[in-house]
Motif scaffolding. Structure first.
Motif, mmCIF file in Angstrom:
data_model
loop_
_atom_site.group_PDB
_atom_site.id
_atom_site.type_symbol
_atom_site.label_atom_id
_atom_site.label_comp_id
_atom_site.label_asym_id
_atom_site.label_seq_id
_atom_site.Cartn_x
_atom_site.Cartn_y
_atom_site.Cartn_z
ATOM 1 N N ASP A 72 -9.136 13.514 -8.442
ATOM 2 C CA ASP A 72 -10.439 13.050 -7.967
ATOM 3 C C ASP A 72 -10.715 13.656 -6.608
ATOM 4 N N GLU A 73 -11.978 13.520 -6.161
ATOM 5 C CA GLU A 73 -12.408 14.103 -4.898
ATOM 6 C C GLU A 73 -12.796 13.040 -3.868
ATOM 7 N N VAL A 74 -12.604 11.758 -4.194
ATOM 8 C CA VAL A 74 -13.121 10.695 -3.326
ATOM 9 C C VAL A 74 -12.029 9.850 -2.685
ATOM 10 N N TYR A 75 -10.788 10.006 -3.108
ATOM 11 C CA TYR A 75 -9.718 9.159 -2.587
ATOM 12 C C TYR A 75 -8.562 10.035 -2.140
ATOM 13 N N ASN A 76 -8.190 9.902 -0.877
ATOM 14 C CA ASN A 76 -7.065 10.664 -0.328
ATOM 15 C C ASN A 76 -5.822 9.778 -0.411
ATOM 16 N N GLN A 77 -4.925 10.083 -1.310
ATOM 17 C CA GLN A 77 -3.759 9.230 -1.533
ATOM 18 C C GLN A 77 -2.857 9.163 -0.308
ATOM 19 N N ALA A 78 -2.921 10.139 0.552
ATOM 20 C CA ALA A 78 -2.106 10.124 1.763
ATOM 21 C C ALA A 78 -2.512 8.986 2.702
ATOM 22 N N ASP A 79 -3.765 8.528 2.593
ATOM 23 C CA ASP A 79 -4.225 7.424 3.437
ATOM 24 C C ASP A 79 -3.442 6.145 3.174
ATOM 25 N N ALA A 80 -2.872 6.014 1.983
ATOM 26 C CA ALA A 80 -2.148 4.791 1.631
ATOM 27 C C ALA A 80 -0.918 4.574 2.519
ATOM 28 N N ALA A 81 -0.342 5.665 3.045
ATOM 29 C CA ALA A 81 0.860 5.528 3.876
ATOM 30 C C ALA A 81 0.553 4.712 5.136
ATOM 31 N N GLY A 82 -0.548 5.029 5.812
ATOM 32 C CA GLY A 82 -0.922 4.287 7.006
ATOM 33 C C GLY A 82 -1.300 2.848 6.694
ATOM 34 N N PHE A 83 -1.983 2.639 5.569
ATOM 35 C CA PHE A 83 -2.367 1.299 5.135
ATOM 36 C C PHE A 83 -1.133 0.422 4.956
ATOM 37 N N ILE A 84 -0.121 0.980 4.284
ATOM 38 C CA ILE A 84 1.098 0.223 4.035
ATOM 39 C C ILE A 84 1.851 -0.031 5.334
ATOM 40 N N LYS A 85 1.884 0.966 6.209
ATOM 41 C CA LYS A 85 2.617 0.814 7.462
ATOM 42 C C LYS A 85 2.017 -0.292 8.326
ATOM 43 N N LEU A 86 0.696 -0.319 8.430
ATOM 44 C CA LEU A 86 0.031 -1.345 9.232
ATOM 45 C C LEU A 86 0.277 -2.744 8.665
ATOM 46 N N HIS A 87 0.209 -2.863 7.367
ATOM 47 C CA HIS A 87 0.416 -4.171 6.746
ATOM 48 C C HIS A 87 1.884 -4.591 6.802
ATOM 49 N N GLY A 88 2.773 -3.627 7.000
ATOM 50 C CA GLY A 88 4.193 -3.952 7.065
ATOM 51 C C GLY A 88 4.716 -4.229 8.463
ATOM 52 N N LEU A 89 3.848 -4.085 9.487
ATOM 53 C CA LEU A 89 4.303 -4.252 10.866
ATOM 54 C C LEU A 89 4.909 -5.631 11.100
ATOM 55 N N ARG A 90 4.243 -6.680 10.622
ATOM 56 C CA ARG A 90 4.743 -8.025 10.886
ATOM 57 C C ARG A 90 6.056 -8.280 10.146
ATOM 58 N N LEU A 91 6.226 -7.658 8.988
ATOM 59 C CA LEU A 91 7.475 -7.818 8.241
ATOM 60 C C LEU A 91 8.609 -7.075 8.933
ATOM 61 N N GLN A 92 8.259 -5.894 9.453
ATOM 62 C CA GLN A 92 9.251 -5.085 10.160
ATOM 63 C C GLN A 92 9.698 -5.774 11.445
ATOM 64 N N ALA A 93 8.737 -6.378 12.172
ATOM 65 C CA ALA A 93 9.055 -7.042 13.442
ATOM 66 C C ALA A 93 9.940 -8.266 13.232
ATOM 67 N N ARG A 94 9.897 -8.839 12.074
ATOM 68 C CA ARG A 94 10.626 -10.069 11.785
ATOM 69 C C ARG A 94 12.101 -9.809 11.439
ATOM 70 N N GLN A 95 12.419 -8.615 11.049
ATOM 71 C CA GLN A 95 13.732 -8.312 10.508
ATOM 72 C C GLN A 95 14.888 -8.595 11.486
ATOM 73 N N PRO A 96 14.823 -8.201 12.762
ATOM 74 C CA PRO A 96 15.939 -8.469 13.686
ATOM 75 C C PRO A 96 16.269 -9.965 13.802
ATOM 76 N N PHE A 97 15.221 -10.803 13.795
ATOM 77 C CA PHE A 97 15.458 -12.243 13.922
ATOM 78 C C PHE A 97 16.106 -12.802 12.661
ATOM 79 N N LEU A 98 15.769 -12.245 11.507
ATOM 80 C CA LEU A 98 16.394 -12.668 10.259
ATOM 81 C C LEU A 98 17.883 -12.356 10.291
ATOM 82 N N ASN A 99 18.230 -11.184 10.833
ATOM 83 C CA ASN A 99 19.648 -10.804 10.922
ATOM 84 C C ASN A 99 20.416 -11.760 11.837
#
Length: 403
Positions: free
Chosen positions: A372-399
């Protein structure tokens, strides 16, 4: 309160209300007017006026409310996709406010001091009738014989009717308490009081057993406008005729059967068998159409409110301000639910085959798995990273907690 001289009774002609009519006359020494709401019971209404008069009523109303029932009560509820406890489509619940409304109107017109119903002190209907009456005409007294008399069982009622020469359709062999209207048919009592017992042969009357349904499927097409079904297979139908036609189709294919244990508003669990053939088709088609033409966040927000709306209907708060306000939201959410759904009916199942809408939000150029010409699949990487920030920040405290 001044002496009760005239009572309007919600009358079905069944065991309970037949006994109640006679009991009220004897106990209160007053005039009794019966009101029977025609909600699509069919042959159950045959001879009901004569029966009421012969049992002692001074006047007997039989009022055709079928179109009002479907257009002003069933369809608004279905626009909200209301389902109680995951299965019950509220066939009995949604009829009660309309019956109460008409009963109150007749009571006011006739100058009655009270209304009466046949709901038991254990059930939900007493709440539904009386909350509706309080909302519409709080000056009327409500007589609820099941909370007053010493007839404490259906066996007692049968004996009372026999003693007073009243013919009733209930026998000890088929001791079900049934409620029928255009939306459903319900059964309670008898062997159903044991949740382990299979429903007997006297239950399920609107539909064939799915095992005995036709071996060939049937495809139908439903058109909707703002959440309401308006045409079946290209033919425009009134609300009541639409539901009746869907009942015939669903019944033929064994659709809409339900056997469940539910939580009553008064605090106990009860077991009921329900048949809602047309409603099951309608609910499935409506839900499917919403998928293509409702915004994601609006649909998700609406879905969080479905259980609350269903509780309002089930518990008898149809005329309450919170239900009316929530209805306004539900109807606003349905403004774009216009379109067509194609469905297959087969042996108890309803299977959507296709859907389309002039308000469709489905974009095949975005959804395709091809190039397709309307969706850049590479954009999904940043979307996932931003949504994962709070999960990533929580990991040290879980350990630390685990350590």
């Amino acid at each position: 309160m001044s002496k009760i001289e005239k009572v309007v009774l919600a009358y079905s002609g069944g065991l309970d209300t037949s006994a109640i009519l006679k009991w009220i006359k004897k106990t209160y020494e007053c005039e009794v007017i019966t009101m029977t709401a025609d909600l699509g019971q069919g042959e159950e209404l045959d001879g009901l006026e004569d029966k009421a008069l012969s049992t002692g009523a001074t006047k007997a109303y039989v009022v055709d409310l079928q179109e009002e029932f479907v257009s002003d009560y069933v369809f608004p509820m279905f626009r909200a996709n209301a389902v109680y406890e995951g299965g019950y489509l509220l066939g009995t619940s949604i009829a009660r406010p309309l019956i109460a409304k008409r009963m109150v109107e007749i009571a006011v017109a006739e100058g009655a001091q009270a209304v009466a119903h046949g709901a038991t002190g254990k059930g939900n209907d007493q709440v539904r009738f009386e909350l509706s009456t309080l909302a519409l005409a709080p000056h009327l007294k409500t007589i609820a014989p099941w909370r007053e008399w010493d007839l404490n069982s259906r066996t007692d009622l049968i004996a009372f009717c026999e003693e007073n020469g009243i013919s009733v359709p209930v026998t000890k062999e088929k001791p079900y308490s049934c409620d029928r209207n255009l939306l459903h048919l319900s059964f309670e009592g008898g062997e159903l009081e044991d949740p382990w017992s299979e429903p007997g042969p006297g239950t399920y009357q609107m539909s064939v057993n799915p095992e005995d349904a036709p071996d060939k499927s049937e495809v139908i097409v439903l058109d909707f406008e703002k959440g309401n079904p308006v045409a079946l297979n290209g033919q425009a139908l009134s609300p009541a005729k639409m539901l009746a036609a869907l009942n015939e189709l669903g019944g033929r294919h064994g659709i809409g059967r339900l056997d469940m244990v539910e939580n009553r508003f008064v605090g106990m669990k009860s077991r009921g068998v329900y048949e809602t053939p047309g409603g099951a088709i309608l609910q499935r088609a409506h839900r499917d159409l919403e998928g293509v033409c409702m915004d994601r966040e609006l649909l998700h927000l609406r879905d969080t409110l479905i259980p609350r709306y269903a509780e309002m209907v089930y518990n008898g708060y149809w005329f309450a301000p919170e239900r009316e306000a929530l209805q306004a939201f539900m109807d606003k959410a349905q403004e774009t639910v216009t379109g067509t759904v194609r469905l297959k009916l087969y042996k108890g199942g309803v299977y959507p085959l296709g859907r389309k809408s002039p308000y469709s939000l489905y974009n095949p150029d975005l959804a395709t798995f091809e190039k397709d010409e309307v969706y850049n699949q590479a954009d999904a990487a940043g979307f996932i990273k931003l949504h994962g920030l709070r999960l990533q920040a929580r990991q040290p405290f879980l350990n630390k907690i685990k350590g």
